[in-house]
Design a protein around this motif. Sequence first.
Motif, PDB file in Angstrom:
ATOM      1  N   ALA A  53      61.555 -42.040 -13.318  1.00  0.00           N
ATOM      2  CA  ALA A  53      61.001 -41.805 -14.656  1.00  0.00           C
ATOM      3  C   ALA A  53      60.405 -40.394 -14.765  1.00  0.00           C
ATOM      4  CB  ALA A  53      59.943 -42.855 -14.980  1.00  0.00           C
ATOM      5  N   VAL A  54      59.641 -39.990 -13.759  1.00  0.00           N
ATOM      6  CA  VAL A  54      59.036 -38.650 -13.757  1.00  0.00           C
ATOM      7  C   VAL A  54      60.122 -37.578 -13.672  1.00  0.00           C
ATOM      8  CG1 VAL A  54      57.569 -37.066 -12.425  1.00  0.00           C
ATOM      9  CG2 VAL A  54      56.831 -39.422 -12.817  1.00  0.00           C
ATOM     10  N   ILE A  55      61.108 -37.796 -12.822  1.00  0.00           N
ATOM     11  CA  ILE A  55      62.219 -36.847 -12.682  1.00  0.00           C
ATOM     12  C   ILE A  55      62.955 -36.704 -14.010  1.00  0.00           C
ATOM     13  CG2 ILE A  55      64.465 -36.506 -11.588  1.00  0.00           C
ATOM     14  CD1 ILE A  55      63.236 -37.780  -9.044  1.00  0.00           C
ATOM     15  N   SER A  56      63.257 -37.825 -14.670  1.00  0.00           N
ATOM     16  CA  SER A  56      63.959 -37.808 -15.959  1.00  0.00           C
ATOM     17  C   SER A  56      63.151 -37.069 -17.019  1.00  0.00           C
ATOM     18  CB  SER A  56      64.234 -39.227 -16.436  1.00  0.00           C
ATOM     19  OG  SER A  56      65.069 -39.896 -15.543  1.00  0.00           O
ATOM     20  N   GLU A  57      61.852 -37.325 -17.043  1.00  0.00           N
ATOM     21  CA  GLU A  57      60.971 -36.686 -18.021  1.00  0.00           C
ATOM     22  C   GLU A  57      60.944 -35.168 -17.823  1.00  0.00           C
ATOM     23  OE1 GLU A  57      56.228 -36.590 -18.415  1.00  0.00           O
ATOM     24  OE2 GLU A  57      57.100 -38.596 -18.547  1.00  0.00           O
ATOM     25  N   ARG A  58      60.827 -34.733 -16.581  1.00  0.00           N
ATOM     26  CA  ARG A  58      60.777 -33.291 -16.303  1.00  0.00           C
ATOM     27  C   ARG A  58      62.107 -32.609 -16.591  1.00  0.00           C
ATOM     28  NH1 ARG A  58      56.865 -32.416 -11.064  1.00  0.00           N
ATOM     29  NH2 ARG A  58      55.041 -33.372 -12.018  1.00  0.00           N
ATOM     30  N   LEU A  59      63.204 -33.272 -16.269  1.00  0.00           N
ATOM     31  CA  LEU A  59      64.518 -32.689 -16.549  1.00  0.00           C
ATOM     32  C   LEU A  59      64.762 -32.590 -18.058  1.00  0.00           C
ATOM     33  CD1 LEU A  59      66.667 -34.412 -13.793  1.00  0.00           C
ATOM     34  CD2 LEU A  59      66.020 -32.005 -13.910  1.00  0.00           C
ATOM     35  N   ALA A  60      64.335 -33.610 -18.796  1.00  0.00           N
ATOM     36  CA  ALA A  60      64.484 -33.588 -20.253  1.00  0.00           C
ATOM     37  C   ALA A  60      63.655 -32.462 -20.862  1.00  0.00           C
ATOM     38  CB  ALA A  60      64.086 -34.943 -20.844  1.00  0.00           C
ATOM     39  N   LEU A  61      62.440 -32.264 -20.367  1.00  0.00           N
ATOM     40  CA  LEU A  61      61.583 -31.173 -20.833  1.00  0.00           C
ATOM     41  C   LEU A  61      62.247 -29.823 -20.572  1.00  0.00           C
ATOM     42  CD1 LEU A  61      58.827 -29.975 -21.807  1.00  0.00           C
ATOM     43  CD2 LEU A  61      58.138 -30.068 -19.402  1.00  0.00           C
ATOM     44  N   ALA A  62      62.768 -29.651 -19.373  1.00  0.00           N
ATOM     45  CA  ALA A  62      63.432 -28.395 -19.018  1.00  0.00           C
ATOM     46  C   ALA A  62      64.670 -28.159 -19.880  1.00  0.00           C
ATOM     47  CB  ALA A  62      63.813 -28.402 -17.540  1.00  0.00           C
ATOM     48  N   TRP A  63      65.400 -29.228 -20.181  1.00  0.00           N
ATOM     49  CA  TRP A  63      66.604 -29.106 -20.998  1.00  0.00           C
ATOM     50  C   TRP A  63      66.255 -28.717 -22.440  1.00  0.00           C
ATOM     51  CZ3 TRP A  63      69.000 -32.696 -24.642  1.00  0.00           C
ATOM     52  CH2 TRP A  63      70.307 -32.322 -24.982  1.00  0.00           C
ATOM     53  N   ARG A  64      65.213 -29.374 -23.010  1.00  0.00           N
ATOM     54  CA  ARG A  64      64.796 -29.074 -24.393  1.00  0.00           C
ATOM     55  C   ARG A  64      64.241 -27.658 -24.536  1.00  0.00           C
ATOM     56  NH1 ARG A  64      62.217 -34.034 -23.935  1.00  0.00           N
ATOM     57  NH2 ARG A  64      60.215 -32.967 -23.874  1.00  0.00           N
ATOM     58  N   THR A  65      63.512 -27.184 -23.535  1.00  0.00           N
ATOM     59  CA  THR A  65      62.819 -25.887 -23.625  1.00  0.00           C
ATOM     60  C   THR A  65      63.582 -24.754 -22.936  1.00  0.00           C
ATOM     61  OG1 THR A  65      61.507 -26.409 -21.657  1.00  0.00           O
ATOM     62  CG2 THR A  65      60.549 -26.972 -23.812  1.00  0.00           C
ATOM     63  N   HIS A  66      64.766 -25.059 -22.387  1.00  0.00           N
ATOM     64  CA  HIS A  66      65.611 -24.053 -21.708  1.00  0.00           C
ATOM     65  C   HIS A  66      64.866 -23.342 -20.580  1.00  0.00           C
ATOM     66  CE1 HIS A  66      68.523 -24.644 -24.888  1.00  0.00           C
ATOM     67  NE2 HIS A  66      67.555 -24.489 -25.761  1.00  0.00           N
ATOM     68  N   ARG A  67      64.130 -24.118 -19.798  1.00  0.00           N
ATOM     69  CA  ARG A  67      63.376 -23.547 -18.676  1.00  0.00           C
ATOM     70  C   ARG A  67      64.077 -23.842 -17.359  1.00  0.00           C
ATOM     71  NH1 ARG A  67      57.720 -25.824 -20.648  1.00  0.00           N
ATOM     72  NH2 ARG A  67      57.196 -25.798 -18.461  1.00  0.00           N
ATOM     73  N   HIS A  68      63.827 -22.992 -16.385  1.00  0.00           N
ATOM     74  CA  HIS A  68      64.415 -23.165 -15.051  1.00  0.00           C
ATOM     75  C   HIS A  68      63.752 -24.338 -14.332  1.00  0.00           C
ATOM     76  CE1 HIS A  68      66.187 -19.323 -15.815  1.00  0.00           C
ATOM     77  NE2 HIS A  68      66.770 -19.296 -14.632  1.00  0.00           N
ATOM     78  N   VAL A  69      64.528 -24.944 -13.457  1.00  0.00           N
ATOM     79  CA  VAL A  69      64.009 -26.034 -12.629  1.00  0.00           C
ATOM     80  C   VAL A  69      64.255 -25.705 -11.158  1.00  0.00           C
ATOM     81  CG1 VAL A  69      64.272 -27.864 -14.330  1.00  0.00           C
ATOM     82  CG2 VAL A  69      66.171 -27.339 -12.831  1.00  0.00           C
ATOM     83  N   HIS A  70      63.381 -26.230 -10.342  1.00  0.00           N
ATOM     84  CA  HIS A  70      63.523 -26.179  -8.885  1.00  0.00           C
ATOM     85  C   HIS A  70      63.606 -27.631  -8.437  1.00  0.00           C
ATOM     86  CE1 HIS A  70      63.089 -24.742  -4.790  1.00  0.00           C
ATOM     87  NE2 HIS A  70      62.205 -25.692  -4.598  1.00  0.00           N
ATOM     88  N   VAL A  71      64.729 -27.997  -7.840  1.00  0.00           N
ATOM     89  CA  VAL A  71      65.001 -29.388  -7.493  1.00  0.00           C
ATOM     90  C   VAL A  71      65.105 -29.522  -5.975  1.00  0.00           C
ATOM     91  CG1 VAL A  71      66.641 -31.292  -7.776  1.00  0.00           C
ATOM     92  CG2 VAL A  71      66.283 -29.684  -9.651  1.00  0.00           C
ATOM     93  N   GLN A  72      64.343 -30.453  -5.432  1.00  0.00           N
ATOM     94  CA  GLN A  72      64.510 -30.832  -4.024  1.00  0.00           C
ATOM     95  C   GLN A  72      65.364 -32.085  -3.998  1.00  0.00           C
ATOM     96  OE1 GLN A  72      60.837 -31.388  -1.891  1.00  0.00           O
ATOM     97  NE2 GLN A  72      60.663 -29.217  -1.436  1.00  0.00           N
ATOM     98  N   LEU A  73      66.367 -32.077  -3.127  1.00  0.00           N
ATOM     99  CA  LEU A  73      67.284 -33.219  -3.040  1.00  0.00           C
ATOM    100  C   LEU A  73      66.886 -34.148  -1.903  1.00  0.00           C
ATOM    101  CD1 LEU A  73      70.596 -31.247  -3.590  1.00  0.00           C
ATOM    102  CD2 LEU A  73      69.196 -32.418  -5.286  1.00  0.00           C
ATOM    103  N   ASN A  74      67.458 -35.340  -1.900  1.00  0.00           N
ATOM    104  CA  ASN A  74      67.196 -36.334  -0.858  1.00  0.00           C
ATOM    105  C   ASN A  74      68.083 -36.127   0.368  1.00  0.00           C
ATOM    106  OD1 ASN A  74      65.167 -37.811  -2.140  1.00  0.00           O
ATOM    107  ND2 ASN A  74      66.665 -38.938  -3.343  1.00  0.00           N
ATOM    108  N   VAL A  75      68.705 -34.980   0.490  1.00  0.00           N
ATOM    109  CA  VAL A  75      69.589 -34.702   1.621  1.00  0.00           C
ATOM    110  C   VAL A  75      69.076 -33.486   2.378  1.00  0.00           C
ATOM    111  CG1 VAL A  75      71.631 -35.703   0.551  1.00  0.00           C
ATOM    112  CG2 VAL A  75      71.119 -33.302   0.196  1.00  0.00           C
ATOM    113  N   LEU A  76      69.530 -33.355   3.608  1.00  0.00           N
ATOM    114  CA  LEU A  76      69.155 -32.210   4.433  1.00  0.00           C
ATOM    115  C   LEU A  76      70.308 -31.221   4.471  1.00  0.00           C
ATOM    116  CD1 LEU A  76      67.473 -34.058   7.433  1.00  0.00           C
ATOM    117  CD2 LEU A  76      66.381 -33.096   5.407  1.00  0.00           C
ATOM    118  N   ASP A  77      69.971 -29.926   4.561  1.00  0.00           N
ATOM    119  CA  ASP A  77      71.019 -28.906   4.671  1.00  0.00           C
ATOM    120  C   ASP A  77      71.415 -28.722   6.132  1.00  0.00           C
ATOM    121  OD1 ASP A  77      68.990 -27.387   5.816  1.00  0.00           O
ATOM    122  OD2 ASP A  77      68.814 -25.994   4.139  1.00  0.00           O
ATOM    123  N   ALA A  78      72.203 -27.697   6.408  1.00  0.00           N
ATOM    124  CA  ALA A  78      72.705 -27.460   7.766  1.00  0.00           C
ATOM    125  C   ALA A  78      71.583 -27.174   8.762  1.00  0.00           C
ATOM    126  CB  ALA A  78      73.699 -26.300   7.757  1.00  0.00           C
TER     127      ALA A  78
END
Length: 127
Positions: free
Chosen positions: A58-83
């Motif tokens: 719910a929090v993730i959806s709310e923040r993404l919707a806010l960023a989409w409406r206001t055309h702001r950049h997002v920094h997303v941490q994923l549930n996976v690990l990199d190399a």
Amino acid sequence: MLKKEPDDRLATQFFQRDYQDRGMLKWGGFYLSDHTSALRKMHAAEQQEAPQPRQSVAVISERLALAWRTHRHVHVQLNVLDANQAVAVLDGTVAGVADDQIMVQLPAGNYHQLALTAIRCVTVAAH
């Protein structure tokens, strides 16, 4: 009449008083591009981002919707690990939202689609 000093003594005085050694700076031009890219990767690995607390969908959806409406950049941490076994991150702008999928436009211009369940944490940039 000027008195001549032995060369060794003159050289010693020169290096002690007048010569300013630039240290490792003088060797910078000798690095090959392979070395500099390897050094960049090594320093990036040393500066790994700490995993943030997991947010609810719910929090993730709310923040993404806010960023989409206001055309702001997002920094997303994923549930996976990199190399490097660090939490994978994604930066960009939200280009679209459909059901449980989002589309993020990366700074290079390409797009990355991911599921909401793949996201650990979202930070929306300030204006």
